[in-house]
Design a protein around this motif. Sequence first.
Motif, PDB file in Angstrom:
ATOM      1  N   ILE A  82     -26.966   9.563 -10.132  1.00 37.40           N
ATOM      2  CA  ILE A  82     -27.120   9.646 -11.576  1.00 37.40           C
ATOM      3  C   ILE A  82     -27.163  11.107 -11.993  1.00 37.40           C
ATOM      4  O   ILE A  82     -27.835  11.916 -11.363  1.00 37.40           O
ATOM      5  CB  ILE A  82     -28.408   8.929 -12.031  1.00 37.40           C
ATOM      6  CG1 ILE A  82     -28.294   7.440 -11.770  1.00 37.40           C
ATOM      7  CG2 ILE A  82     -28.694   9.199 -13.490  1.00 37.40           C
ATOM      8  CD1 ILE A  82     -29.510   6.656 -12.172  1.00 37.40           C
ATOM      9  N   TYR A 132     -16.144   5.013  -8.900  1.00 37.32           N
ATOM     10  CA  TYR A 132     -16.099   4.857 -10.349  1.00 37.32           C
ATOM     11  C   TYR A 132     -17.467   5.186 -10.931  1.00 37.32           C
ATOM     12  O   TYR A 132     -18.465   5.241 -10.214  1.00 37.32           O
ATOM     13  CB  TYR A 132     -15.685   3.436 -10.759  1.00 37.32           C
ATOM     14  CG  TYR A 132     -16.593   2.368 -10.242  1.00 37.32           C
ATOM     15  CD1 TYR A 132     -17.722   1.982 -10.959  1.00 37.32           C
ATOM     16  CD2 TYR A 132     -16.339   1.727  -9.039  1.00 37.32           C
ATOM     17  CE1 TYR A 132     -18.569   1.003 -10.477  1.00 37.32           C
ATOM     18  CE2 TYR A 132     -17.174   0.744  -8.553  1.00 37.32           C
ATOM     19  CZ  TYR A 132     -18.295   0.390  -9.280  1.00 37.32           C
ATOM     20  OH  TYR A 132     -19.131  -0.567  -8.797  1.00 37.32           O
ATOM     21  N   GLY A 133     -17.488   5.411 -12.231  1.00 33.66           N
ATOM     22  CA  GLY A 133     -18.737   5.714 -12.910  1.00 33.66           C
ATOM     23  C   GLY A 133     -18.669   5.321 -14.370  1.00 33.66           C
ATOM     24  O   GLY A 133     -17.584   5.102 -14.910  1.00 33.66           O
ATOM     25  N   TYR A 175     -25.562   4.821  -5.227  1.00 34.74           N
ATOM     26  CA  TYR A 175     -25.310   5.358  -6.557  1.00 34.74           C
ATOM     27  C   TYR A 175     -26.030   6.679  -6.775  1.00 34.74           C
ATOM     28  O   TYR A 175     -27.081   6.933  -6.211  1.00 34.74           O
ATOM     29  CB  TYR A 175     -25.748   4.355  -7.629  1.00 34.74           C
ATOM     30  CG  TYR A 175     -24.807   3.185  -7.744  1.00 34.74           C
ATOM     31  CD1 TYR A 175     -23.794   3.188  -8.682  1.00 34.74           C
ATOM     32  CD2 TYR A 175     -24.915   2.095  -6.892  1.00 34.74           C
ATOM     33  CE1 TYR A 175     -22.912   2.125  -8.788  1.00 34.74           C
ATOM     34  CE2 TYR A 175     -24.036   1.029  -6.977  1.00 34.74           C
ATOM     35  CZ  TYR A 175     -23.035   1.051  -7.936  1.00 34.74           C
ATOM     36  OH  TYR A 175     -22.164   0.014  -8.025  1.00 34.74           O
ATOM     37  N   VAL A 208     -22.916  -2.173 -13.912  1.00 35.30           N
ATOM     38  CA  VAL A 208     -23.093  -1.027 -13.019  1.00 35.30           C
ATOM     39  C   VAL A 208     -24.580  -0.696 -12.863  1.00 35.30           C
ATOM     40  O   VAL A 208     -25.037  -0.388 -11.765  1.00 35.30           O
ATOM     41  CB  VAL A 208     -22.294   0.191 -13.527  1.00 35.30           C
ATOM     42  CG1 VAL A 208     -22.663   1.444 -12.762  1.00 35.30           C
ATOM     43  CG2 VAL A 208     -20.807  -0.094 -13.401  1.00 35.30           C
ATOM     44  N   LEU A 261     -24.666   9.594 -16.580  1.00 37.99           N
ATOM     45  CA  LEU A 261     -23.523   9.153 -15.792  1.00 37.99           C
ATOM     46  C   LEU A 261     -24.052   8.480 -14.530  1.00 37.99           C
ATOM     47  O   LEU A 261     -24.825   9.067 -13.784  1.00 37.99           O
ATOM     48  CB  LEU A 261     -22.638  10.337 -15.407  1.00 37.99           C
ATOM     49  CG  LEU A 261     -21.506  10.042 -14.415  1.00 37.99           C
ATOM     50  CD1 LEU A 261     -20.507   9.057 -15.009  1.00 37.99           C
ATOM     51  CD2 LEU A 261     -20.830  11.328 -13.986  1.00 37.99           C
ATOM     52  N   ILE A 262     -23.643   7.237 -14.310  1.00 32.63           N
ATOM     53  CA  ILE A 262     -23.993   6.491 -13.105  1.00 32.63           C
ATOM     54  C   ILE A 262     -22.710   6.320 -12.314  1.00 32.63           C
ATOM     55  O   ILE A 262     -21.741   5.765 -12.831  1.00 32.63           O
ATOM     56  CB  ILE A 262     -24.587   5.098 -13.445  1.00 32.63           C
ATOM     57  CG1 ILE A 262     -25.773   5.245 -14.388  1.00 32.63           C
ATOM     58  CG2 ILE A 262     -24.985   4.364 -12.177  1.00 32.63           C
ATOM     59  CD1 ILE A 262     -26.248   3.933 -14.970  1.00 32.63           C
ATOM     60  N   TYR A 263     -22.680   6.804 -11.076  1.00 25.70           N
ATOM     61  CA  TYR A 263     -21.436   6.727 -10.306  1.00 25.70           C
ATOM     62  C   TYR A 263     -21.731   6.487  -8.827  1.00 25.70           C
ATOM     63  O   TYR A 263     -22.818   6.740  -8.339  1.00 25.70           O
ATOM     64  CB  TYR A 263     -20.594   7.986 -10.496  1.00 25.70           C
ATOM     65  CG  TYR A 263     -21.238   9.248  -9.973  1.00 25.70           C
ATOM     66  CD1 TYR A 263     -20.918   9.740  -8.721  1.00 25.70           C
ATOM     67  CD2 TYR A 263     -22.160   9.936 -10.731  1.00 25.70           C
ATOM     68  CE1 TYR A 263     -21.507  10.889  -8.241  1.00 25.70           C
ATOM     69  CE2 TYR A 263     -22.753  11.080 -10.266  1.00 25.70           C
ATOM     70  CZ  TYR A 263     -22.428  11.559  -9.023  1.00 25.70           C
ATOM     71  OH  TYR A 263     -23.019  12.693  -8.546  1.00 25.70           O
ATOM     72  N   ASN A 264     -20.717   5.977  -8.138  1.00 24.69           N
ATOM     73  CA  ASN A 264     -20.868   5.680  -6.718  1.00 24.69           C
ATOM     74  C   ASN A 264     -19.805   6.346  -5.858  1.00 24.69           C
ATOM     75  O   ASN A 264     -19.622   5.995  -4.712  1.00 24.69           O
ATOM     76  CB  ASN A 264     -20.854   4.164  -6.477  1.00 24.69           C
ATOM     77  CG  ASN A 264     -19.502   3.545  -6.714  1.00 24.69           C
ATOM     78  OD1 ASN A 264     -18.580   4.178  -7.167  1.00 24.69           O
ATOM     79  ND2 ASN A 264     -19.401   2.271  -6.402  1.00 24.69           N
ATOM     80  N   TYR A 296     -20.673   6.127 -18.333  1.00 27.22           N
ATOM     81  CA  TYR A 296     -21.633   6.848 -19.154  1.00 27.22           C
ATOM     82  C   TYR A 296     -22.445   5.821 -19.925  1.00 27.22           C
ATOM     83  O   TYR A 296     -21.889   4.929 -20.558  1.00 27.22           O
ATOM     84  CB  TYR A 296     -20.928   7.771 -20.148  1.00 27.22           C
ATOM     85  CG  TYR A 296     -20.423   9.039 -19.515  1.00 27.22           C
ATOM     86  CD1 TYR A 296     -21.286  10.089 -19.257  1.00 27.22           C
ATOM     87  CD2 TYR A 296     -19.088   9.172 -19.180  1.00 27.22           C
ATOM     88  CE1 TYR A 296     -20.823  11.255 -18.682  1.00 27.22           C
ATOM     89  CE2 TYR A 296     -18.613  10.333 -18.600  1.00 27.22           C
ATOM     90  CZ  TYR A 296     -19.491  11.377 -18.357  1.00 27.22           C
ATOM     91  OH  TYR A 296     -19.028  12.522 -17.770  1.00 27.22           O
TER      92      TYR A 296
END
Length: 53
Positions: free
Chosen positions: A20, A34-35, A18, A7, A28-31, A37
């Motif tokens: 953050i 989904y994400g 994305y 990710v 937390l990295i998410y798009n 930690y």
Amino acid sequence: MDIRDKVQIDAIKDSEEYSICEYGTHVLIYNGTYGVYVPEEILMLNPKRYEKK
């Protein structure tokens, strides 16, 4: 390579998709779909680069 690394690499390649969020010692990295930690000690990204303007 685990999912956290994948990710992060995807976020480096396509930073527009994305976001953050920082939560204490994790990020937390998410798009939007989904994400993951990621602990700060293995973070490859610069969170300031992903701030939405």
